[in-house]
Design a protein around this motif. Structure first.
Motif, PDB file in Angstrom:
ATOM      1  N   CYS A  75      -5.977  -2.784   2.381  1.00 50.79           N
ATOM      2  CA  CYS A  75      -6.505  -3.531   1.244  1.00 50.79           C
ATOM      3  C   CYS A  75      -6.205  -5.003   1.501  1.00 50.79           C
ATOM      4  O   CYS A  75      -5.236  -5.352   2.181  1.00 50.79           O
ATOM      5  CB  CYS A  75      -5.902  -3.067  -0.079  1.00 50.79           C
ATOM      6  SG  CYS A  75      -4.158  -3.478  -0.336  1.00 50.79           S
TER       7      CYS A  75
ATOM      8  N   GLY B 146      -2.607  -5.862   3.034  1.00 54.70           N
ATOM      9  CA  GLY B 146      -1.464  -4.972   2.932  1.00 54.70           C
ATOM     10  C   GLY B 146      -1.072  -4.476   4.309  1.00 54.70           C
ATOM     11  O   GLY B 146      -1.722  -4.783   5.309  1.00 54.70           O
TER      12      GLY B 146
ATOM     13  N   ILE C  27      -5.556   6.220  -1.815  1.00 54.78           N
ATOM     14  CA  ILE C  27      -4.692   5.171  -1.246  1.00 54.78           C
ATOM     15  C   ILE C  27      -4.580   4.074  -2.297  1.00 54.78           C
ATOM     16  O   ILE C  27      -5.587   3.634  -2.852  1.00 54.78           O
ATOM     17  CB  ILE C  27      -5.285   4.605   0.059  1.00 54.78           C
ATOM     18  CG1 ILE C  27      -5.422   5.716   1.101  1.00 54.78           C
ATOM     19  CG2 ILE C  27      -4.396   3.482   0.596  1.00 54.78           C
ATOM     20  CD1 ILE C  27      -6.186   5.299   2.352  1.00 54.78           C
TER      21      ILE C  27
ATOM     22  N   CYS D 161      -3.043   0.275  -3.765  1.00 53.94           N
ATOM     23  CA  CYS D 161      -2.738  -1.090  -3.347  1.00 53.94           C
ATOM     24  C   CYS D 161      -2.231  -1.844  -4.573  1.00 53.94           C
ATOM     25  O   CYS D 161      -2.936  -1.899  -5.586  1.00 53.94           O
ATOM     26  CB  CYS D 161      -4.020  -1.729  -2.797  1.00 53.94           C
ATOM     27  SG  CYS D 161      -3.891  -3.465  -2.336  1.00 53.94           S
TER      28      CYS D 161
ATOM     29  N   THR E   3      -2.539   1.824   5.588  1.00 55.56           N
ATOM     30  CA  THR E   3      -2.257   3.255   5.383  1.00 55.56           C
ATOM     31  C   THR E   3      -2.991   4.020   6.472  1.00 55.56           C
ATOM     32  O   THR E   3      -4.219   3.891   6.583  1.00 55.56           O
ATOM     33  CB  THR E   3      -2.736   3.727   3.999  1.00 55.56           C
ATOM     34  OG1 THR E   3      -1.987   3.053   2.985  1.00 55.56           O
ATOM     35  CG2 THR E   3      -2.590   5.233   3.854  1.00 55.56           C
TER      36      THR E   3
ATOM     37  N   GLN F 246       0.828  -1.196   0.000  1.00 54.00           N
ATOM     38  CA  GLN F 246       0.000   0.000   0.000  1.00 54.00           C
ATOM     39  C   GLN F 246       0.864   1.249   0.000  1.00 54.00           C
ATOM     40  O   GLN F 246       1.954   1.263   0.577  1.00 54.00           O
ATOM     41  CB  GLN F 246      -0.899   0.029   1.241  1.00 54.00           C
ATOM     42  CG  GLN F 246      -1.966  -1.034   1.237  1.00 54.00           C
ATOM     43  CD  GLN F 246      -2.871  -0.947   2.450  1.00 54.00           C
ATOM     44  OE1 GLN F 246      -3.129  -1.941   3.109  1.00 54.00           O
ATOM     45  NE2 GLN F 246      -3.378   0.235   2.746  1.00 54.00           N
TER      46      GLN F 246
ATOM     47  N   TRP G 272     -11.418  -3.627   0.638  1.00 48.22           N
ATOM     48  CA  TRP G 272     -10.940  -2.477   1.408  1.00 48.22           C
ATOM     49  C   TRP G 272     -11.613  -2.456   2.768  1.00 48.22           C
ATOM     50  O   TRP G 272     -12.831  -2.688   2.872  1.00 48.22           O
ATOM     51  CB  TRP G 272     -11.223  -1.173   0.662  1.00 48.22           C
ATOM     52  CG  TRP G 272     -10.288  -0.950  -0.499  1.00 48.22           C
ATOM     53  CD1 TRP G 272     -10.525  -1.223  -1.807  1.00 48.22           C
ATOM     54  CD2 TRP G 272      -8.959  -0.413  -0.429  1.00 48.22           C
ATOM     55  NE1 TRP G 272      -9.418  -0.889  -2.568  1.00 48.22           N
ATOM     56  CE2 TRP G 272      -8.450  -0.391  -1.746  1.00 48.22           C
ATOM     57  CE3 TRP G 272      -8.148   0.051   0.604  1.00 48.22           C
ATOM     58  CZ2 TRP G 272      -7.169   0.085  -2.058  1.00 48.22           C
ATOM     59  CZ3 TRP G 272      -6.874   0.515   0.302  1.00 48.22           C
ATOM     60  CH2 TRP G 272      -6.406   0.535  -1.020  1.00 48.22           C
TER      61      TRP G 272
ATOM     62  N   SER H 128      -7.229   1.280  -6.196  1.00 52.87           N
ATOM     63  CA  SER H 128      -7.096   2.557  -5.513  1.00 52.87           C
ATOM     64  C   SER H 128      -8.385   2.872  -4.770  1.00 52.87           C
ATOM     65  O   SER H 128      -9.476   2.584  -5.261  1.00 52.87           O
ATOM     66  CB  SER H 128      -6.804   3.679  -6.518  1.00 52.87           C
ATOM     67  OG  SER H 128      -5.546   3.487  -7.124  1.00 52.87           O
TER      68      SER H 128
END
Lengths: 111, 111
Positions: free
Chosen positions: A88, A102, A20, A22, A105, A5, A33, A72
Motif C-alpha cells: 500500500c 508500506g 491485507i 494498511c 505483504t 501493513q 495498492w 484494506s
C-alpha cells in the motif's frame, strides 16, 4: 511516516480469500495498492481517494476508511497469479506527489 | 509500446565509480520519480520532478543527482558509489491523482 501493513505474509490455497490491511498514524488523502512479482516492477492495482471509497475489479477490491486512517485490500477466490508482494502507498496531501509505501505483504497462493 | 523504460537493466561496478541511469516515459505524465528498493523490498522515494522541476528531495546523499532535461526524461547520476548503494532503482511516472507506473528497474551491484 511509513504505513504499516498486516499481515506480513499469507499462504493460501487456490480459491481461498485474503485480506491485507494498511494503517497510517497520519491523516490520509489517498491510498494506493500495488502488486510486485519477484524480479519485476510493482504494478498499480487501484487508488482510493478520501471520501470512504470502495473500489474493485475482477476479484480484487479495496476499501478506505479515512476516519480510521486504514485501507484494506480484499482478494476473493484467489488464483495462482495473485502470488506476489502487495504494497500500500499513502499520500498525505492533495496530490503532494509523495507516495510513501508500506513494508509489503507477501502472498503465496498454492494449487 | 513501453510506458516507462530505463537503462541499463543491470549495473555491476566497483566502489568509488560514477554511474548513470536513464529513464524515459511515453505516457505524457507530468510527474516522474526515482524510488530505491533494498534487499528487504522496502520501496523508498528518493526524488520527484513535476514538469522538469524538482519537488521532492528526500534525505538522499548528495552523491545522487537527478536531472530532468524534459518532462519525459529523468536521469539519475551517482558519484563515488558505495557498497550500501546496491539496490534496485525504479524510475516511475504519474499523472495527477493517478497511480504510479514503474519502469522495469535497474539492478545495481557495487563490489
Amino acid at each position: 511516516q511509513q504505513p504499516v501493513q498486516s499481515p506480513q505474509a499469507v499462504i493460501l490455497r487456490e480459491g481461498e480469500d485474503a485480506v491485507i490491511n494498511c494503517s497510517s498514524s497520519k491523516a490520509l488523502y489517498s491510498v494506493h495498492w500495488y502488486r510486485q512479482k519477484h524480479g519485476e516492477a510493482p504494478i498499480f492495482l487501484m487508488i482510493l481517494l478520501k471520501g470512504g471509497e470502495q473500489k474493485g475489479h475482477d476479484k480484487i477490491s479495496a476499501s478506505f476508511n479515512e476516519k480510521k486512517q486504514q485501507s484494506s485490500l480484499y482478494l476473493t477466490a484467489s488464483q495462482l497469479s495473485y502470488s506476489g508482494t502487495y504494497f500500500c502507498g499513502t499520500d498525505k496531501g492533495a496530490n503532494t506527489g509523495k507516495l510513501i509505501f508500506g513494508q509489503g505483504t507477501t502472498l503465496q497462493v498454492k494449487p | 509500446d513501453t510506458a516507462v523504460s530505463q537503462t541499463p537493466k543491470y549495473l555491476v561496478t566497483q566502489m568509488g565509480n560514477d554511474k548513470s541511469i536513464k529513464c524515459e516515459q511515453n505516457l505524457g505524465h507530468d510527474t516522474m520519480y526515482w524510488y530505491k528498493q533494498d534487499s528487504k523490498k522496502f520501496l523508498k522515494i528518493m526524488f520527484s520532478y513535476n514538469n522538469k522541476e524538482l519537488i521532492i528531495n528526500e534525505t538522499v546523499p548528495n552523491r545522487f543527482s537527478p536531472k530532468s532535461p524534459d518532462k519525459a526524461h529523468l536521469n539519475l547520476h551517482i558519484n563515488s558509489l558505495e557498497l550500501g548503494d546496491s539496490a534496485v532503482y525504479f524510475c516511475a511516472s504519474r499523472q495527477e491523482f493517478g497511480g504510479i507506473y514503474f519502469g522495469p528497474g535497474t539492478r545495481l551491484l557495487v563490489l
